[in-house]
Write an enzyme that holds these catalytic residues in place. Structure first.
Site, PDB file in Angstrom:
ATOM      1  N   HIS A  58       0.840  -1.213   0.000  1.00  0.00           N
ATOM      2  CA  HIS A  58       0.000   0.000   0.000  1.00  0.00           C
ATOM      3  C   HIS A  58       0.861   1.243   0.000  1.00  0.00           C
ATOM      4  O   HIS A  58       1.899   1.293   0.650  1.00  0.00           O
ATOM      5  CB  HIS A  58      -0.936  -0.004   1.213  1.00  0.00           C
ATOM      6  CG  HIS A  58      -0.245  -0.200   2.525  1.00  0.00           C
ATOM      7  ND1 HIS A  58       0.162  -1.441   2.981  1.00  0.00           N
ATOM      8  CD2 HIS A  58       0.132   0.683   3.468  1.00  0.00           C
ATOM      9  CE1 HIS A  58       0.751  -1.311   4.159  1.00  0.00           C
ATOM     10  NE2 HIS A  58       0.753  -0.033   4.472  1.00  0.00           N
ATOM     11  N   HIS A  82       1.008   5.186   1.046  1.00  0.00           N
ATOM     12  CA  HIS A  82       0.412   6.213   1.900  1.00  0.00           C
ATOM     13  C   HIS A  82       0.470   7.549   1.160  1.00  0.00           C
ATOM     14  O   HIS A  82       1.549   7.951   0.709  1.00  0.00           O
ATOM     15  CB  HIS A  82       1.223   6.373   3.189  1.00  0.00           C
ATOM     16  CG  HIS A  82       1.206   5.195   4.107  1.00  0.00           C
ATOM     17  ND1 HIS A  82       0.379   5.112   5.195  1.00  0.00           N
ATOM     18  CD2 HIS A  82       1.925   4.043   4.110  1.00  0.00           C
ATOM     19  CE1 HIS A  82       0.590   3.970   5.843  1.00  0.00           C
ATOM     20  NE2 HIS A  82       1.530   3.298   5.206  1.00  0.00           N
TER      21      HIS A  82
END
Ligand code: 5GP
Ligand code: ZN
Length: 136
Positions: free
Chosen positions: A98, A100
């Site tokens: 992922h 950010h």
């Protein structure tokens, strides 16, 4: 072991979604560094950046660009950090890759990481050579 982001993709855990395609999803981080902190993930489970296929990586970068512009507009931010933690030593807690996206405002006082210095120019070049060799 169940992956919390796979559960979010499958709709079994709720999230504040901001974007989705067939392959990508983006939603608000539940514990934001700043309001508007978004996580952009591939829907398929890949543990780190090292595991993501190139085509999907390109799609992710395109999504990151588009969502970055939207976040800055939405929370009236002057800047935005794109961060990614890969592997436990780098602070990765959720083993589903992922990005950010963290909106930043002038003088918001957030210091993301301290910097250091190489001991000598030789040390710096030696490290550069090791990385070059590892890239192959
Ligand atoms: P990492 O340290 O792995 O880079 O970051 C994981 C991030 O996922 C953290 O910033 C954390 O706040 C966020 N997170 C963990 N669990 C959930 C959840 O159930 N929902 C949402 N929206 N974010 C989560
Ligand atoms: Zn997963």
């Amino acid at each position: 072991m169940a992956c919390i982001f796979c559960e979010i993709v499958q709709g079994r855990i709720p999230c504040a979604q901001v974007y989705a395609t067939d392959t990508i999803m983006a939603f608000l981080d539940i514990a934001p560094v700043r309001p508007g902190h978004v996580l952009v993930i591939p829907k398929a489970h890949y543990p780190t950046i090292e595991d993501i296929p190139t085509d999907l990586g390109n799609e992710l970068l395109t999504a990151v660009q588009r969502i970055s512009v939207a976040i800055r507009r939405a929370v009236d931010a002057q800047g935005l950090n794109v961060m990614m933690n890969n592997h436990r030593a780098a602070g990765q807690l959720v083993d589903h890759a992922h990005f950010h996206l963290i909106p930043r405002h002038e003088h918001d006082g957030l210091q993301l990481w301290p910097q250091s210095a190489y001991q000598t120019p030789e040390q710096m070049h030696k490290i550069a050579d090791s990385i070059k060799a590892a890239i192959g």
